[in-house]
Design an enzyme around this catalytic site. Structure first.
Site, PDB file in Angstrom:
ATOM      1  N   ASP A   1     -31.464  14.650  16.694  1.00  0.00           N
ATOM      2  CA  ASP A   1     -30.529  15.216  15.331  1.00  0.00           C
ATOM      3  C   ASP A   1     -31.313  14.779  14.047  1.00  0.00           C
ATOM      4  OD1 ASP A   1     -28.178  16.372  13.760  1.00  0.00           O
ATOM      5  OD2 ASP A   1     -27.290  14.108  13.724  1.00  0.00           O
TER       6      ASP A   1
ATOM      7  N   SER B   1     -24.810  18.076   9.891  1.00  0.00           N
ATOM      8  CA  SER B   1     -24.678  19.047  10.920  1.00  0.00           C
ATOM      9  C   SER B   1     -23.167  19.250  11.394  1.00  0.00           C
ATOM     10  CB  SER B   1     -25.220  18.029  12.204  1.00  0.00           C
ATOM     11  OG  SER B   1     -26.483  17.399  11.949  1.00  0.00           O
TER      12      SER B   1
ATOM     13  N   GLN C   1     -29.058  23.853  16.696  1.00  0.00           N
ATOM     14  CA  GLN C   1     -28.261  23.268  15.975  1.00  0.00           C
ATOM     15  C   GLN C   1     -27.894  24.407  14.759  1.00  0.00           C
ATOM     16  OE1 GLN C   1     -28.885  19.966  12.994  1.00  0.00           O
ATOM     17  NE2 GLN C   1     -28.138  18.858  14.794  1.00  0.00           N
TER      18      GLN C   1
END
Length: 288
Positions: free
Chosen positions: A203, A227, A277
């Site tokens: 991430d 995110s 993502q």
């Protein structure tokens, strides 16, 4: 073991409260919210603690609320299924009585099967690229202050980008980005620990790839970035304390959301994991 490395170990040192219930804490930092990769890693590690003899092969997660780094996070693991070949767990991360993150993870018994993979991109090896101290010097100009701050911060994951022109300005580029990553010190041999560390690192820069085609970065204060969801698939064994190439691209950005993908290779060229993502990348007109 250094204090920096110990902080990563502490992140995954979950406190068992009851069966299927764990508590995790955030490392001390000046960041106003919990890093998303930390919650992914702790959730996955909590799920792993309820499964024996099987390794995770995938996880799918949603970020619901920003986490408070001053407050412990409680992880509730739901044992959805224990089958002959697959095991399924659902994890809810809770702070102050509210869910901040939800994840499903699947585990699989080890078995043989067909084999193929995409080839690793031809890029310089990490030893040929600037280290953290050199990156700080490269971004010493005032216009690069947010980047310099990012690389000045000591973190348990070392980052060595390949395409440095991505940060030098000058307009849009092809939405692709390669970066070498690794834990800065040796980790325990437990496979679940290495998978959780990669979940943490996955991430770090992925959302930023969705802005390359627009000549922007998440370090720009004119952009609100966060995110929204995260998916990770494990393909082959690896060690997170050896260099891994995180090869990223962004097929689409629209509607204030950026979609990015990543392939993770070990330095021998084996594809060990894949990531996807979607995140919020919203311009802030009031700061334009």
């Amino acid at each position: 073991m250094s204090q920096i490395s110990a902080s990563l170990t502490a992140i995954l040192d979950l406190e068992p409260l009851e069966r299927n219930l764990f508590r995790g804490r955030s490392p001390k930092s000046s960041w106003p919210r919990v890093f998303g990769g930390q919650v992914i890693a702790q959730s996955l590690y909590a799920a792993c603690k309820t499964v024996e003899g099987r390794q995770p092969h995938s996880l799918h997660a949603y970020f619901l609320l920003a986490g408070d780094p001053e407050v412990p996070i409680v992880y509730e693991v739901d044992r959805l299924r224990d089958g002959r070949s697959f095991t399924t767990r659902r994890v809810l991360a809770v702070q102050k009585g509210e869910a901040i993150f939800a994840m499903s993870a699947s585990f699989h018994v080890e078995e043989p099967g067909y084999e193929h993979q995409m080839p690793m991109p031809k890029v310089p090896m990490p030893e040929e690229l600037p280290d953290r101290e050199e990156m700080v010097k490269l971004f010493s100009a005032p216009e690069h202050n947010p980047l310099q701050t990012f690389y000045q911060r000591k973190r348990p994951i070392e980052i060595r980008p390949v395409e440095l022109e991505r940060y030098r300005g000058g307009g849009s580029l092809e939405p692709k980005f390669n970066v070498w990553i690794r834990a800065i010190e040796p980790l325990p041999d437990e496979p679940a620990f290495h998978q959780s560390v990669l979940a943490y690192a996955s991430d770090l820069l992925l959302l930023d790839s969705s802005l390359i085609a627009h000549g922007a970065t998440v370090f720009d204060r004119k952009i609100q970035a966060a995110s929204l969801d995260h998916a990770l698939w494990f393909h082959r064994p690896f060690r997170a304390d050896d260099w891994l190439l995180y090869s990223q691209d962004s097929p689409s950005t629209s509607g204030a959301r950026g979609f990015s993908r990543g392939l993770v290779f070990d330095r021998q060229g084996r594809l060990v994991a894949s990531v996807a993502q979607e995140g919020l990348v919203r311009p802030r007109p009031d700061l334009g």
